[in-house]
Design a protein around this motif. Structure first.
Motif, short mmCIF file in Angstrom:
data_model
loop_
_atom_site.label_atom_id
_atom_site.label_comp_id
_atom_site.label_asym_id
_atom_site.label_seq_id
_atom_site.Cartn_x
_atom_site.Cartn_y
_atom_site.Cartn_z
N LEU A 86 57.80 -29.17 -6.30
CA LEU A 86 58.84 -28.14 -6.50
C LEU A 86 59.67 -27.92 -5.24
N SER A 87 58.98 -27.93 -4.08
CA SER A 87 59.72 -27.78 -2.82
C SER A 87 60.63 -28.98 -2.59
N LYS A 123 63.60 -28.64 -4.94
CA LYS A 123 64.45 -27.52 -4.48
C LYS A 123 65.25 -27.94 -3.24
N ASN A 124 64.55 -28.58 -2.28
CA ASN A 124 65.25 -29.02 -1.06
C ASN A 124 66.35 -30.01 -1.39
N THR A 151 73.02 -21.87 2.68
CA THR A 151 71.89 -21.33 1.92
C THR A 151 71.75 -19.83 2.18
N PRO A 205 68.44 -20.42 -3.40
CA PRO A 205 67.17 -20.85 -3.99
C PRO A 205 66.19 -19.68 -3.97
N ARG A 231 62.45 -17.59 -6.04
CA ARG A 231 61.51 -17.39 -7.13
C ARG A 231 62.01 -16.24 -8.00
N HIS A 248 61.35 -20.98 -10.52
CA HIS A 248 62.26 -21.07 -9.38
C HIS A 248 63.66 -21.47 -9.83
N GLN A 249 64.63 -20.93 -9.12
CA GLN A 249 66.01 -21.24 -9.45
C GLN A 249 66.76 -21.67 -8.20
N VAL A 250 67.82 -22.45 -8.42
CA VAL A 250 68.85 -22.56 -7.39
C VAL A 250 70.15 -22.16 -8.07
N VAL A 255 64.46 -24.89 -11.20
CA VAL A 255 63.92 -26.02 -10.41
C VAL A 255 62.83 -26.75 -11.20
#
Ligand code: PHE
Length: 338
Positions: free
Chosen positions: A105-106, A109-110, A123, A190, A192, A208-210, A311
């Motif tokens: 997930l990280s 997201k990254n 960001t 980004p 939670r 999780h969202q971006v 995400v």
């Protein structure tokens, strides 16, 4: 009696032993219930008063010497045992500490954030515990909008007219940015988010969202479309196509739902895309003038677009993961694959 004491003194003096058992045998023979020294102390009761002083002193010296000897031998044994424990085979290979890896997930997201960073988006982050204003009111949700309902939102304190709650999307961070900064604005948020939803293969109550926001003079729907096409191709590959379908969000007008051509079958139709050839990946739209005004941005001068994606969903599509719960269970057999 005197000679007996002398004899025992010599014995104690020269005694040595290198096992616990031998030392213990010696102790019993000397100081045990029927030991030689114990015997002597018994005999001592019967000696004459004149002899008592001298013999008593000698007896005590003997007893101390015997006790010291036992202690000394035991200590020495302890020392050499310690040596034994340390005597490891230093030629054996050591035990390695495993090196950790990033959580999928990280990683996803990254990757999303970095694609937008390359387009000049910075960001921005904000609190997970929010108030109604930043999550709903500033975003043009009518006071009776169903999304504020207990069914969707985890409220922490709903007593006041600006209830405290867990954010249901990171659009709240965009509001915080707009309140502080005048355009041009280009941010990705980004984080939670929390929704009171049943947990299933496709949904979780914590995910999780971006989200992203671009506001400047003359920003158009065409800018949004091109930006999202660029993002999608960076994320899923050069050959994917995008499709925008009309949708509704209180904070954007017009609003759209964006699909990508199925990453599994390439658009021909399969189980994953339910034979439509398309997969839904995000919501987007032109920021509603009411939202700009709520954040003190002149909606006559400025316009902008916003978008938001999950995400977990992107990760499932990118890595062909059938159930998003796998991403949250912490099973090393799963996580080691990334
Ligand atoms: N905030 C929306 C959601 O959580 C996503 C979205 C963001 C839609 C920006 C349009 C514009 O579902």
């Amino acid at each position: 009696m005197n000679s007996k004491i002398e004899q025992l003194l010599a014995e104690v003096e020269k005694f040595t032993a290198d096992t616990e058992q031998k030392i213990e045998e010696f102790r019993i023979a000397m100081l045990g219930k029927k030991g030689a020294l114990t015997q002597l102390f018994d005999d001592f009761k019967t000696v004459s008063v004149e002899q008592k002083k001298e013999l008593g002193q000698k007896l005590n010296v003997l007893k101390n010497k015997a006790q010291d000897k036992i202690k000394e031998l035991k200590d020495r044994l302890g020392e050499s045992n310690k040596g034994l424990v340390l005597d490891v085979d230093k030629t054996l290979p050591g035990v390695r500490n495993g090196v950790g890896t990033r959580h999928p997930l990280s990683m996803v997201k990254n990757e999303i954030v970095q694609i937008f960073n390359r387009l000049g988006y910075v960001t921005a982050e904000g609190p997970e515990i929010e108030d109604d204003w930043h999550v709903f009111s500033a975003l043009n949700f009518a006071p009776d909008h169903p999304a504020r309902d207990m069914q969707d939102t985890f409220f922490i304190n709903s007593d006041s007219d600006n209830p405290i709650l867990l954010r249901t999307h990171t659009s709240s961070v965009q509001v915080r940015v707009m309140e502080k900064q005048q355009p041009p604005i280009r941010v990705v948020c980004p984080g939670r988010v929390f929704r009171n939803e049943d947990i299933s293969a496709r949904a979780h109550c914590i995910f999780h969202q971006v989200e992203g926001l671009y506001i400047d003079e003359n920003v158009s729907f065409a800018d949004m479309k091109q930006t999202l096409l660029y993002f999608t191709r960076e994320m899923f590959g050069e050959n994917v196509e995008i499709r925008l379908r009309p949708s509704y969000f209180p904070f954007t007008e017009p609003s759209a739902e964006m699909d990508v051509s199925c990453t599994i079958c390439g658009g021909k139709g399969c189980n994953i895309c339910k034979h439509t050839g398309w997969l839904e990946i995000m919501g987007c739209g032109m920021v509603h003038p009411n939202v700009l005004e709520a954040c003190n941005i002149d909606s006559k001068k400025y316009s902008g677009f916003a978008f938001g994606m999950g995400v977990e969903r992107i990760a499932c599509l990118k890595y062909n993961i059938p159930d998003l719960r796998m991403l949250l269970e912490g099973d090393m057999r799963f996580l080691r694959q990334f």
